[in-house]
Design a protein around this motif. Structure first.
Motif, mmCIF file in Angstrom:
data_model
loop_
_atom_site.group_PDB
_atom_site.id
_atom_site.type_symbol
_atom_site.label_atom_id
_atom_site.label_comp_id
_atom_site.label_asym_id
_atom_site.label_seq_id
_atom_site.Cartn_x
_atom_site.Cartn_y
_atom_site.Cartn_z
ATOM 1 N N TRP A 158 38.927 32.464 27.886
ATOM 2 C CA TRP A 158 40.067 33.373 27.942
ATOM 3 C C TRP A 158 39.645 34.741 28.430
ATOM 4 C CZ3 TRP A 158 41.516 38.062 26.066
ATOM 5 C CH2 TRP A 158 42.886 38.377 26.104
ATOM 6 N N THR A 159 38.494 35.204 27.943
ATOM 7 C CA THR A 159 37.999 36.542 28.319
ATOM 8 C C THR A 159 37.688 36.604 29.802
ATOM 9 O OG1 THR A 159 37.045 36.818 26.106
ATOM 10 C CG2 THR A 159 36.251 38.290 27.855
ATOM 11 N N VAL A 160 37.024 35.563 30.327
ATOM 12 C CA VAL A 160 36.677 35.558 31.754
ATOM 13 C C VAL A 160 37.939 35.570 32.615
ATOM 14 C CG1 VAL A 160 35.573 34.230 33.598
ATOM 15 C CG2 VAL A 160 34.452 34.446 31.362
ATOM 16 N N SER A 161 38.897 34.751 32.273
ATOM 17 C CA SER A 161 40.143 34.696 33.040
ATOM 18 C C SER A 161 40.896 36.024 32.980
ATOM 19 C CB SER A 161 41.038 33.567 32.515
ATOM 20 O OG SER A 161 40.384 32.318 32.642
ATOM 21 N N PHE A 162 40.923 36.621 31.776
ATOM 22 C CA PHE A 162 41.632 37.885 31.628
ATOM 23 C C PHE A 162 40.942 39.004 32.415
ATOM 24 C CE2 PHE A 162 42.184 41.916 29.306
ATOM 25 C CZ PHE A 162 43.552 42.062 29.434
ATOM 26 N N VAL A 163 39.618 39.077 32.352
ATOM 27 C CA VAL A 163 38.884 40.111 33.106
ATOM 28 C C VAL A 163 39.074 39.914 34.603
ATOM 29 C CG1 VAL A 163 36.579 40.978 33.663
ATOM 30 C CG2 VAL A 163 37.200 40.520 31.280
ATOM 31 N N PHE A 164 39.049 38.660 35.057
ATOM 32 C CA PHE A 164 39.252 38.389 36.479
ATOM 33 C C PHE A 164 40.643 38.833 36.928
ATOM 34 C CE2 PHE A 164 40.758 35.578 39.879
ATOM 35 C CZ PHE A 164 39.808 35.858 40.851
ATOM 36 N N ALA A 165 41.657 38.521 36.122
ATOM 37 C CA ALA A 165 43.020 38.940 36.465
ATOM 38 C C ALA A 165 43.136 40.464 36.498
ATOM 39 C CB ALA A 165 44.005 38.350 35.464
ATOM 40 N N THR A 166 42.472 41.120 35.525
ATOM 41 C CA THR A 166 42.501 42.588 35.498
ATOM 42 C C THR A 166 41.879 43.165 36.759
ATOM 43 O OG1 THR A 166 42.390 42.575 33.077
ATOM 44 C CG2 THR A 166 41.790 44.623 34.208
ATOM 45 N N LEU A 167 40.733 42.619 37.202
ATOM 46 C CA LEU A 167 40.084 43.101 38.422
ATOM 47 C C LEU A 167 40.986 42.903 39.639
ATOM 48 C CD1 LEU A 167 36.395 41.884 37.892
ATOM 49 C CD2 LEU A 167 37.291 44.216 37.729
ATOM 50 N N VAL A 168 41.687 41.774 39.678
ATOM 51 C CA VAL A 168 42.600 41.527 40.801
ATOM 52 C C VAL A 168 43.698 42.584 40.843
ATOM 53 C CG1 VAL A 168 44.320 39.930 41.713
ATOM 54 C CG2 VAL A 168 42.116 39.056 40.913
ATOM 55 N N PHE A 169 44.245 42.914 39.669
ATOM 56 C CA PHE A 169 45.291 43.947 39.626
ATOM 57 C C PHE A 169 44.748 45.311 40.053
ATOM 58 C CE2 PHE A 169 47.169 41.172 36.077
ATOM 59 C CZ PHE A 169 47.893 40.437 36.998
ATOM 60 N N VAL A 170 43.562 45.635 39.616
ATOM 61 C CA VAL A 170 42.959 46.926 39.996
ATOM 62 C C VAL A 170 42.728 46.991 41.501
ATOM 63 C CG1 VAL A 170 40.906 48.379 39.769
ATOM 64 C CG2 VAL A 170 41.925 47.327 37.736
ATOM 65 N N VAL A 171 42.218 45.898 42.071
ATOM 66 C CA VAL A 171 41.997 45.859 43.515
ATOM 67 C C VAL A 171 43.315 46.027 44.277
ATOM 68 C CG1 VAL A 171 41.281 44.374 45.432
ATOM 69 C CG2 VAL A 171 39.865 44.537 43.385
ATOM 70 N N ALA A 172 44.370 45.377 43.780
ATOM 71 C CA ALA A 172 45.678 45.489 44.434
ATOM 72 C C ALA A 172 46.181 46.931 44.422
ATOM 73 C CB ALA A 172 46.689 44.569 43.754
ATOM 74 N N VAL A 173 45.993 47.625 43.284
ATOM 75 C CA VAL A 173 46.433 49.019 43.194
ATOM 76 C C VAL A 173 45.598 49.906 44.117
ATOM 77 C CG1 VAL A 173 46.599 51.011 41.669
ATOM 78 C CG2 VAL A 173 47.351 48.776 40.866
ATOM 79 N N VAL A 174 44.277 49.729 44.112
ATOM 80 C CA VAL A 174 43.406 50.561 44.956
ATOM 81 C C VAL A 174 43.723 50.333 46.431
ATOM 82 C CG1 VAL A 174 41.019 50.964 45.646
ATOM 83 C CG2 VAL A 174 41.587 50.678 43.228
ATOM 84 N N TRP A 175 43.880 49.092 46.801
ATOM 85 C CA TRP A 175 44.197 48.783 48.197
ATOM 86 C C TRP A 175 45.552 49.390 48.594
ATOM 87 C CZ3 TRP A 175 45.354 43.231 50.400
ATOM 88 C CH2 TRP A 175 45.413 43.313 51.802
ATOM 89 N N GLY A 176 46.538 49.244 47.716
ATOM 90 C CA GLY A 176 47.853 49.810 48.011
ATOM 91 C C GLY A 176 47.817 51.327 48.125
#
Length: 418
Positions: A158-176
């Motif tokens: 659960w922790t790995v999946s949650f951290v991965f999803a969080t990184l994806v969201f951060v990347v999306a915000v930075v890219w945007g």
């Protein structure tokens, strides 16, 4: 098709539900509610790609859930229908980015097929809204991911999946935010280029206007003097028909010389007007100075004027070229006006001053000694206005007005540095 709302106002669809910073208008869009922008080819391409990315992520997530569960159940069918609806809502994300992002984020907490659409919505908010709005939606997506993984435990940790999803969201915000900053930079550069072009055009127009004013002053100063002389001599011939042949020949010769000189002056002024703007005529071309007053006075005397000159200035001390030319024009304007408005009046010219003080030029005429003709010499009425501007540009002051004896006085005080 997309529309925008005026800045600083909340969207009418969600009154009072969202803070103001979430609804701040995008800087690169029209800021008027009546403005409608047609969807461009680029918009169509971006929308199709966004829809395919969201649908692909949703389909992959649904396939994984079906593979780990008990097959394609009624809930999975409902999940698929809701995901399709959320993916299709991407076509309206430019019009309602915040509202659709919130709806997709809430839906993604329970519906697996809407996760991709929520990610695209987050990127859209980061592109078209300020950072606080994008950060708020990103935090909501992180919380939604935590809820989703709690309801649908992942096959991995659960922790790995949650951290991965969080990184994806951060990347999306930075890219945007990067795309947003780049768009703002392009808009700023375009605005600066437009402003620079506008300022350059304004400078050109101002330079042209100054040149026109200079030419107008020269035309008035030169041609008004020459043509007034012509009018005086022509009137003398008209009223003295019994004049001796020698006098008629002398006056005719003066008229011919004055007309020739007036044509020469006119040719020079027209040459200035026709000169290409890229090669303007120099301001320091030969101009008459106080040393040419003798010729000016002689012309006036030959026209029948009574002119007296008193020169009390220090003739050895040099004058600045601009002041020297300006003093000549003051004398010329005074003689021209006396010839027009006070025929037969005596004219006195006084020059006084010393270096370190000022140069005073005074032109005074008495009351008209002859009857002013019914059709006087026409004038533009702007001679004193132009002369006042010329004296001001030279750093001096000009005074003019009627005198107690019914005449007129023109006085200029010009700087004369030591």
């Amino acid at each position: 098709m997309t529309t925008t709302s005026p800045p600083g106002r909340s969207d009418p669809d969600l009154p009072g539900l969202l803070p103001g910073f979430l609804l701040a208008e995008r800087p690169d869009e029209p800021q008027h509610p009546a403005v409608v922008r047609r969807r461009s080819v680029r918009d169509w391409i971006v929308d199709v790609v966004s829809f395919l990315i969201a649908a692909g992520i949703g389909a992959a997530t649904l396939a994984e859930e079906v593979g780990r569960g008990d097959g394609f159940t009624a809930w999975r069918a409902t999940d698929l229908v809701i995901g399709i609806v959320v993916c299709f809502s991407l076509w309206f994300r430019r019009r309602w980015p915040i509202q659709l992002a919130i709806a997709a984020t809430v839906t993604a907490a329970f519906v697996s097929t809407s996760g991709g659409a929520a990610l695209v919505m987050l990127f859209t908010v980061a592109v078209h809204r300020r950072f606080p709005a994008a950060a708020a939606i990103a935090v909501a997506n992180i919380f939604s991911a935590a809820v989703y993984y709690w309801i649908h435990p992942p096959s991995d940790s659960w922790t790995v999946s949650f951290v991965f999803a969080t990184l994806v969201f951060v990347v999306a915000v930075v890219w945007g935010m990067f795309v947003r900053a780049r768009r703002q930079l392009v808009v700023s550069l375009r605005e600066r280029a437009r402003q620079a072009e506008s300022e350059a055009q304004l400078r050109v127009e101002q330079a042209q206007q100054r040149e026109r004013q200079r030419i107008a002053r020269e035309m008035h100063d030169v041609l008004a003097h020459r043509l007034s002389l012509l009018s005086v001599h022509a009137n003398a011939l008209a009223y003295r028909r019994d004049a001796p042949a020698e006098d008629v020949a002398r006056v005719s010769n003066i008229i011919r010389e004055s007309a020739h000189q007036a044509l020469e002056d006119l040719r020079e002024i027209i040459g200035v007007l026709r000169a290409p703007s890229a090669h303007p005529v120099a301001e320091d071309e030969p101009q008459p100075t106080l040393g040419d007053i003798a010729g000016l006075v002689d012309e006036s005397r030959r026209a029948g004027m009574r002119v007296a000159v008193d020169d009390w200035r220090d003739a050895e001390a040099p004058l600045q070229p601009a002041v020297d030319r300006c003093a000549y024009r003051v004398v010329q304007e005074g003689l021209t006006n006396a010839r027009k408005h006070a025929p037969g009046a005596a004219v006195s010219i006084a020059l006084a001053g010393t270096p370190g003080d000022a140069l005073t030029v005074n032109v005074r005429n008495g009351a008209p000694a002859e009857i002013v003709p019914a059709d006087p010499i026409p004038g533009s009425g702007t001679g004193l206005v132009g002369l006042n501007e010329r004296v001001g540009l030279a750093g001096g002051t000009l005074r003019s007005g009627p005198t107690a004896d019914g005449g007129f006085a023109l006085t200029a005080d010009l700087p004369w540095p030591s």
